[in-house]
Design a protein around this motif. Structure first.
Motif, short mmCIF file in Angstrom:
data_model
loop_
_atom_site.label_atom_id
_atom_site.label_comp_id
_atom_site.label_asym_id
_atom_site.label_seq_id
_atom_site.Cartn_x
_atom_site.Cartn_y
_atom_site.Cartn_z
N UNK A 190 -7.56 -6.83 7.39
CA UNK A 190 -6.11 -6.94 7.15
C UNK A 190 -5.83 -7.66 5.83
N UNK B 241 -3.71 -6.57 2.16
CA UNK B 241 -2.49 -7.33 1.90
C UNK B 241 -1.57 -7.45 3.10
N UNK B 242 -2.08 -7.18 4.30
CA UNK B 242 -1.26 -7.30 5.50
C UNK B 242 -1.16 -8.75 5.95
N UNK B 243 -2.13 -9.55 5.54
CA UNK B 243 -2.18 -10.95 5.92
C UNK B 243 -2.58 -11.73 4.68
#
Lengths: 304, 262
Positions: A49, A53-55
């Motif tokens: 993730x 760039x989701x986290x």
């Protein structure tokens, strides 16, 4: 252009007071299949993730396809395909509509998307299901559709989070075969898995993780040779302590996990001689694998 | 921190259209049922209350009660259609179906998704509100030419309530929490904003509250228009609706970033 597709340097992620990823570094070269191998909860999905760039990480530096992540993650994502762990296909739609709708999220025109749909359906072996509702597909078909969907933007890099978890062996082999064909086409793959077999079959290199930390890194066979380097006899039945005493002279190392005793020995025939009277035991001799590496490094099996 | 927030805002002025089109494609498959469902509820209220109460009430602000009620129903149905689209349908796409997560792996940002959902909800509000206005015009309760004037107001009302509902959806752990929003916020707003009777019937200090309610401003614009009268303070009312559309949008995007991308 650099030869590195993904680079993580000293990346740390903490949720509340639990450190899920702890000063983790690795680099994935273009064109290779890199595996993150570890039990559930080891931090594999969090790393995947973070790479898209989701986290955001709490510390450390992430670069994907030359773009700093998460700041420029959108730029990187234009050339990434992601297959998440859980089915997130659009249940309201057919197979074809799922691809159509998803292509628009990459700013593709309807005409551009319709031009690539036939080859994606063929790739996923879903030609006959093009107009079927997603809800009626088998688990393997859904996963293949998710893989096809991840290819709609013709990505250089694929990030696959446990791509075959929950699939039957036949469906799993088909996914593996499809992934190998993508590697043959020059795609880069980052793969998380807790299947040793999957990692051994697909990965050029891998990291073994435990509790957010890297405990080993290398080529699958290299790790096995370096960490184990001899035959394995799995012994089931009997009292592990008693058996240990019986065979320890002819074994390099003995590990006990659950009811199974793992005997690592360059002289497996001598182990068998020692145990020939014990008809109550079940012996399985096999070449070493990544499971043994994990057991050696952590003192426990990876099986959930 | 600000840099990360900036990264989730809408990437450009057109990305949201992809999200809107996804919802439109899904809606198209059951459009007839959806339109009838959206229309049935306000129509039943309109004729039930309008004719029944109309006999007792007589004329309100110089109009028949049913005509008065119809103007309130246009705004109220825009409010409900928009709110429900967000707190049920969009919330399901965000949480249960994980659709948003799939979209976040593409060129879309979280802001693009939120904007697409808000504009889609406003589109449904536009359909619901306009449909009632058309029925009212057919029955002679509204001036036909007014429909052109109220369409943008209905759309803006839809945007405002979708944005507000998005904040609620961003905060709600489950569907159970939406009932609080409906019963404690939306239902009182219906009565305090003059949808079913003129606010002048209420005590003075309660009337003051209406200034802070988006529905009141929507009704203040729609009602005179449908009656063919000039509306007062048009810019002021539009401005308030605009603020209700914009501020919660940014707040909800920040809250959703915390929820989905931490």
């Amino acid at each position: 252009m650099t030869a590195i597709a993904i680079s993580l340097i000293d990346v740390t992620k903490t949720y509340l007071d639990r450190t899920v990823v702890d000063r983790f570094s690795f680099a994935v070269k273009k064109g290779e299949c890199f595996g993150l191998l570890g039990p559930n909860g080891a931090g594999k999905s969090t790393i995947a993730r973070m790479a898209v760039g989701m986290t955001p990480p709490d510390a450390g530096k992430i670069t994907v396809l030359g773009a700093p992540v998460p700041a420029q993650a959108r730029l990187a994502r234009a050339s990434i395909g992601v297959v998440p762990q859980f089915d997130d296909l659009d249940q309201a739609f057919t197979v074809r509509e799922n691809l159509l709708v998803f292509g628009r999220y990459f700013n593709m025109s309807t005409r551009q998307i319709e031009a690539v749909i036939p080859s994606l359906l063929e790739f996923a072996r879903l030609e006959s299901k093009a107009d079927a509702r997603v809800a009626g597909l088998s688990g393997g078909m859904k996963r293949r559709l998710m893989l096809a969907r991840a290819l709609i933007n013709d990505p250089q890099l694929l990030i696959l989070d446990e791509p075959t978890t929950g699939l039957d062996p036949h469906a799993r082999h088909l996914i593996w075969e499809r992934l190998r064909s993508l590697l043959a086409r020059g795609k880069t793959i980052l793969l998380t898995t807790h299947f040793m077999e999957e990692a051994e079959r697909l990965c050029d290199r891998l990291c073994v993780l435990e509790e957010g930390q890297k405990i080993a890194e290398g080529r699958p066979q290299g790790l096995i040779d370096e960490q184990i380097g001899c035959q394995v006899i799995e012994i089931n039945g009997g009292n592990p302590q008693e058996l240990r005493a019986l065979i320890k002279t002819c074994a390099q190392r003995i590990e006990v996990s659950g009811e199974t005793l793992f005997c690592y020995s360059s002289a497996p025939e001598q182990v068998r001689v020692q145990l020939r009277e014990r008809t109550d035991l079940r012996l399985l001799q096999r070449p070493p694998n990544l499971e043994d590496v994990f057991l050696r490094l952590t003192g426990r099996e990876m099986k959930d | 921190m600000w840099e990360n927030y900036a990264a989730v805002l809408p990437a450009n002025g057109w990305n949201w259209i992809a999200v809107w089109r996804r919802n439109y494609l899904a809606w198209k498959k059951a459009a007839l049922v959806s339109i009838l469902g959206n229309l049935a509820d306000p129509m039943i209220y309109l004729f039930g209350l309008g004719t029944g109460l109309g006999f007792m009430v007589g004329r309100v602000e110089g109009m028949s009660y049913i005509a008065f009620l119809a103007t309130g129903m246009v705004a109220a149905s825009a409010m409900t259609a928009s709110t429900f689209e967000i707190i049920y349908a969009a919330f399901a796409r965000m949480r249960d179906q994980r659709s948003w997560e799939a979209i976040l792996y593409t060129k879309m940002t979280l802001g693009d998704i939120v904007l697409g959902e808000v504009v889609w909800a406003a589109t449904k509000a536009l359909l619901a509100g306009t449909a009632i206005a058309v029925v009212a015009a057919i029955l002679g309760y509204a001036v036909w030419s007014s429909i052109l004037h109220i369409v943008p107001v209905i759309a803006l009302t839809g945007i405002a309530f979708a944005s507000l509902a998005m904040v609620v959806a961003a905060l709600a752990p489950s569907y159970d929490y939406f009932i609080f929003y409906q019963t404690l916020i939306l239902t009182p707003m219906l009565f305090l904003s003059g949808a079913v009777y003129p606010v002048t019937q209420l005590p003075g200090n309660v009337q003051q509250m209406a200034t802070f309610l988006p529905l009141a401003h929507s009704i203040d614009l729609i009602r005179p228009a449908m009656f063919g009268r000039p509306a007062a303070d048009v810019i002021f009312h539009l401005g308030i609706l605009f603020i209700f559309g914009v501020l919660p949008f940014f707040v909800s995007t920040a809250l959703l970033r915390r929820r989905l991308m931490s």
